[in-house]
Design a protein around this motif. Structure first.
Motif, PDB file in Angstrom:
ATOM      1  N   UNK A 170       2.637   4.696 -10.890  1.00 17.81           N
ATOM      2  CA  UNK A 170       1.911   5.360  -9.797  1.00 17.81           C
ATOM      3  C   UNK A 170       2.155   4.639  -8.483  1.00 17.81           C
ATOM      4  N   UNK A 171       2.252   3.316  -8.521  1.00 20.82           N
ATOM      5  CA  UNK A 171       2.533   2.529  -7.319  1.00 20.82           C
ATOM      6  C   UNK A 171       3.913   2.882  -6.754  1.00 20.82           C
ATOM      7  N   UNK A 172       4.890   3.080  -7.640  1.00 20.39           N
ATOM      8  CA  UNK A 172       6.230   3.472  -7.199  1.00 20.39           C
ATOM      9  C   UNK A 172       6.216   4.864  -6.565  1.00 20.39           C
TER      10      UNK A 172
ATOM     11  N   UNK B 198      15.024   1.198   3.779  1.00 21.61           N
ATOM     12  CA  UNK B 198      15.006  -0.216   4.173  1.00 21.61           C
ATOM     13  C   UNK B 198      13.585  -0.638   4.557  1.00 21.61           C
ATOM     14  N   UNK B 199      12.893   0.212   5.307  1.00 20.93           N
ATOM     15  CA  UNK B 199      11.515  -0.083   5.695  1.00 20.93           C
ATOM     16  C   UNK B 199      10.602  -0.203   4.490  1.00 20.93           C
ATOM     17  N   UNK B 200      10.788   0.674   3.509  1.00 16.70           N
ATOM     18  CA  UNK B 200       9.982   0.604   2.290  1.00 16.70           C
ATOM     19  C   UNK B 200      10.270  -0.696   1.529  1.00 16.70           C
ATOM     20  N   UNK B 201      11.529  -1.104   1.528  1.00 11.56           N
ATOM     21  CA  UNK B 201      11.881  -2.365   0.878  1.00 11.56           C
ATOM     22  C   UNK B 201      11.251  -3.556   1.571  1.00 11.56           C
ATOM     23  N   UNK B 202      11.251  -3.518   2.890  1.00 15.10           N
ATOM     24  CA  UNK B 202      10.601  -4.586   3.654  1.00 15.10           C
ATOM     25  C   UNK B 202       9.108  -4.609   3.349  1.00 15.10           C
TER      26      UNK B 202
ATOM     27  N   UNK C 258      -3.764  -5.611  -7.045  1.00 13.09           N
ATOM     28  CA  UNK C 258      -2.381  -5.784  -7.478  1.00 13.09           C
ATOM     29  C   UNK C 258      -2.304  -6.411  -8.871  1.00 13.09           C
ATOM     30  N   UNK C 259      -3.221  -7.299  -9.194  1.00 10.45           N
ATOM     31  CA  UNK C 259      -3.249  -7.897 -10.531  1.00 10.45           C
ATOM     32  C   UNK C 259      -3.508  -6.825 -11.592  1.00 10.45           C
ATOM     33  N   UNK C 260      -4.395  -5.882 -11.279  1.00 15.73           N
ATOM     34  CA  UNK C 260      -4.680  -4.787 -12.212  1.00 15.73           C
ATOM     35  C   UNK C 260      -3.455  -3.899 -12.356  1.00 15.73           C
ATOM     36  N   UNK C 261      -2.824  -3.542 -11.240  1.00 16.93           N
ATOM     37  CA  UNK C 261      -1.642  -2.684 -11.264  1.00 16.93           C
ATOM     38  C   UNK C 261      -0.504  -3.350 -12.029  1.00 16.93           C
ATOM     39  N   UNK C 262      -0.286  -4.628 -11.787  1.00 19.48           N
ATOM     40  CA  UNK C 262       0.820  -5.345 -12.420  1.00 19.48           C
ATOM     41  C   UNK C 262       0.668  -5.438 -13.937  1.00 19.48           C
TER      42      UNK C 262
ATOM     43  N   UNK D 252      -7.767   3.540  -7.756  1.00 18.80           N
ATOM     44  CA  UNK D 252      -6.973   2.431  -7.220  1.00 18.80           C
ATOM     45  C   UNK D 252      -6.015   2.861  -6.118  1.00 18.80           C
ATOM     46  N   UNK D 253      -5.792   4.153  -5.966  1.00 18.41           N
ATOM     47  CA  UNK D 253      -4.796   4.651  -5.021  1.00 18.41           C
ATOM     48  C   UNK D 253      -5.393   5.559  -3.961  1.00 18.41           C
ATOM     49  N   UNK D 254      -6.687   5.470  -3.781  1.00 16.32           N
ATOM     50  CA  UNK D 254      -7.401   6.367  -2.884  1.00 16.32           C
ATOM     51  C   UNK D 254      -6.949   6.275  -1.432  1.00 16.32           C
ATOM     52  N   UNK D 255      -6.496   5.121  -0.970  1.00 14.65           N
ATOM     53  CA  UNK D 255      -6.116   4.961   0.430  1.00 14.65           C
ATOM     54  C   UNK D 255      -4.709   5.414   0.761  1.00 14.65           C
ATOM     55  N   UNK D 256      -3.984   5.957  -0.199  1.00 11.51           N
ATOM     56  CA  UNK D 256      -2.586   6.331   0.019  1.00 11.51           C
ATOM     57  C   UNK D 256      -2.408   7.309   1.183  1.00 11.51           C
TER      58      UNK D 256
END
Length: 195
Positions: free
Chosen positions: A117-119, A149-153, A105-109, A55-59
């Protein structure tokens, strides 16, 4: 089964997302993912270390695009303009992928392990952004503050984009992520200017 087939990683990722959606992350095995993709478990593990990482391969690609876009901003660009260039690159990376992003995102949530892992992924993007800003001569703590700030946006815009939470008449379906990112950056700037 053939020894080599094209688009193996993509097939595995698609199979994993389908199965996670159908049966849940916890009840899906690597063997099931490989079978759905028409591959072996051994092939799966050549591409991904575990069932989470599919699920995170494109990071890494996102980090690269972000860093390169900030670096490629004109030399006389303000730190905010360089940040905007980085956010534009992130938005462009998701172009045409909203349906996939929503399913993912539904799977991650639904799974705490995946949320964690998303964090971690978001923290890594923040580090890359801060580093790219520092390379442009932005000093600390300003580089780190701008990166946070950019990450929050990004997080807020992405949530709106995949969640269909946009209050205006235009649905999030019609609005590209890049536009939401720019809007978020403008909103942040306005909020800071008025406080």
């Amino acid at each position: 089964m053939a020894r080599w087939e094209p688009h193996t990683k993509e097939r595995l990722a698609r199979a994993a997302l389908e199965l996670y959606g159908e049966h849940g992350y916890e009840r899906t095995t690597v063997a099931q993912i490989a079978a759905r993709a028409g591959l072996t478990e051994r092939t799966y593990f050549r591409h991904f270390p575990d069932k989470r990482e599919v699920l995170f391969d494109g990071s890494h690609s996102l980090e690269t695009a972000l860093g390169e876009a900030v670096a490629a901003a004109p030399a006389d660009a303000s730190p905010r303009a360089a940040l905007a260039a980085g956010l534009d690159a992130l938005g462009a990376a998701f172009e045409g992928a909203r349906a996939h992003a929503r399913r993912r995102q539904a799977v991650v949530a639904a799974q705490q392990e995946l949320q964690e892992r998303e964090l971690i992924k978001l923290a890594s993007l923040t580090r890359v952004l801060a580093g790219a800003l520092r390379l442009r001569g932005v000093e600390e703590p300003r580089a780190s503050l701008l990166a946070e700030a950019g990450a929050g946006v990004f997080k807020t815009a992405f949530t709106v984009w995949v969640g269909d939470e946009r209050p205006e008449e235009a649905s999030a379906e019609e609005v590209p992520l890049t536009a939401l990112l720019r809007e978020g950056l403008d909103t942040l700037g306005d909020a800071l200017a008025h406080d």
